[in-house]
Design a protein around this motif. Sequence first.
Motif, PDB file in Angstrom:
ATOM      1  N   SER A 182      -2.608  11.960 -45.861  1.00  0.00           N
ATOM      2  CA  SER A 182      -3.224  12.999 -46.681  1.00  0.00           C
ATOM      3  C   SER A 182      -4.744  12.899 -46.613  1.00  0.00           C
ATOM      4  O   SER A 182      -5.446  13.908 -46.452  1.00  0.00           O
ATOM      5  N   GLU A 214      -5.958  14.108 -43.264  1.00  0.00           N
ATOM      6  CA  GLU A 214      -5.926  15.575 -43.197  1.00  0.00           C
ATOM      7  C   GLU A 214      -7.083  16.180 -43.994  1.00  0.00           C
ATOM      8  O   GLU A 214      -7.761  17.093 -43.522  1.00  0.00           O
ATOM      9  N   LYS A 215      -7.315  15.671 -45.217  1.00  0.00           N
ATOM     10  CA  LYS A 215      -8.422  16.177 -46.043  1.00  0.00           C
ATOM     11  C   LYS A 215      -9.750  15.970 -45.334  1.00  0.00           C
ATOM     12  O   LYS A 215     -10.603  16.855 -45.322  1.00  0.00           O
ATOM     13  N   ASN A 216      -9.917  14.780 -44.745  1.00  0.00           N
ATOM     14  CA  ASN A 216     -11.158  14.484 -44.033  1.00  0.00           C
ATOM     15  C   ASN A 216     -11.356  15.452 -42.876  1.00  0.00           C
ATOM     16  O   ASN A 216     -12.457  15.948 -42.655  1.00  0.00           O
ATOM     17  N   ALA A 217     -10.282  15.720 -42.153  1.00  0.00           N
ATOM     18  CA  ALA A 217     -10.380  16.637 -41.012  1.00  0.00           C
ATOM     19  C   ALA A 217     -10.732  18.045 -41.486  1.00  0.00           C
ATOM     20  O   ALA A 217     -11.525  18.742 -40.844  1.00  0.00           O
ATOM     21  N   GLN A 218     -10.174  18.470 -42.626  1.00  0.00           N
ATOM     22  CA  GLN A 218     -10.471  19.800 -43.155  1.00  0.00           C
ATOM     23  C   GLN A 218     -11.903  19.874 -43.684  1.00  0.00           C
ATOM     24  O   GLN A 218     -12.604  20.860 -43.477  1.00  0.00           O
ATOM     25  N   ASN A 219     -12.326  18.828 -44.383  1.00  0.00           N
ATOM     26  CA  ASN A 219     -13.632  18.848 -45.036  1.00  0.00           C
ATOM     27  C   ASN A 219     -14.778  18.532 -44.089  1.00  0.00           C
ATOM     28  O   ASN A 219     -15.913  18.910 -44.349  1.00  0.00           O
ATOM     29  N   PRO A 240     -15.122  18.911 -40.341  1.00  0.00           N
ATOM     30  CA  PRO A 240     -14.942  19.183 -38.902  1.00  0.00           C
ATOM     31  C   PRO A 240     -16.203  18.825 -38.121  1.00  0.00           C
ATOM     32  O   PRO A 240     -16.130  18.437 -36.964  1.00  0.00           O
ATOM     33  N   ASP A 275     -16.097  15.216 -37.160  1.00  0.00           N
ATOM     34  CA  ASP A 275     -15.209  14.973 -36.020  1.00  0.00           C
ATOM     35  C   ASP A 275     -15.937  15.279 -34.711  1.00  0.00           C
ATOM     36  O   ASP A 275     -15.844  14.521 -33.746  1.00  0.00           O
TER      37      ASP A 275
END
Length: 110
Positions: free
Chosen positions: A67, A70-75, A77, A80
């Motif tokens: 989770s 996923e949150k890190n990837a959404q918040n 980008p 990344d």
Amino acid sequence: DTSSENENENLLQREKRVNEIKEENFRLKIKILENENEDNLKKITAKDNQMEILFNIISEKDKKIKSLIEKNAQNNPKNDKQIEMLLARLNENDGKIEMLLGKLHEKDQQ
């Protein structure tokens, strides 16, 4: 003759008693083994329960980690992309370092 009969009767009674004692010993040994088996089964069951609890804890932590990823990837980008760029630069630098080491090695050979 009577004393010999009495003696035989005593021997038969003694043998009968010895056999009864042997049977009782055998029954007690079986009872002890049954109790040991029951104790071992309880220990195994307790360990199984502990393993299940640990597995559930690990599963929960795994879900939390997924989770968070996923949150890190959404918040983030942008992060990344920055990480990918930095990794690419590191790979380039590794290539350059290998080249320089190769040249140093050639000079050492000469």
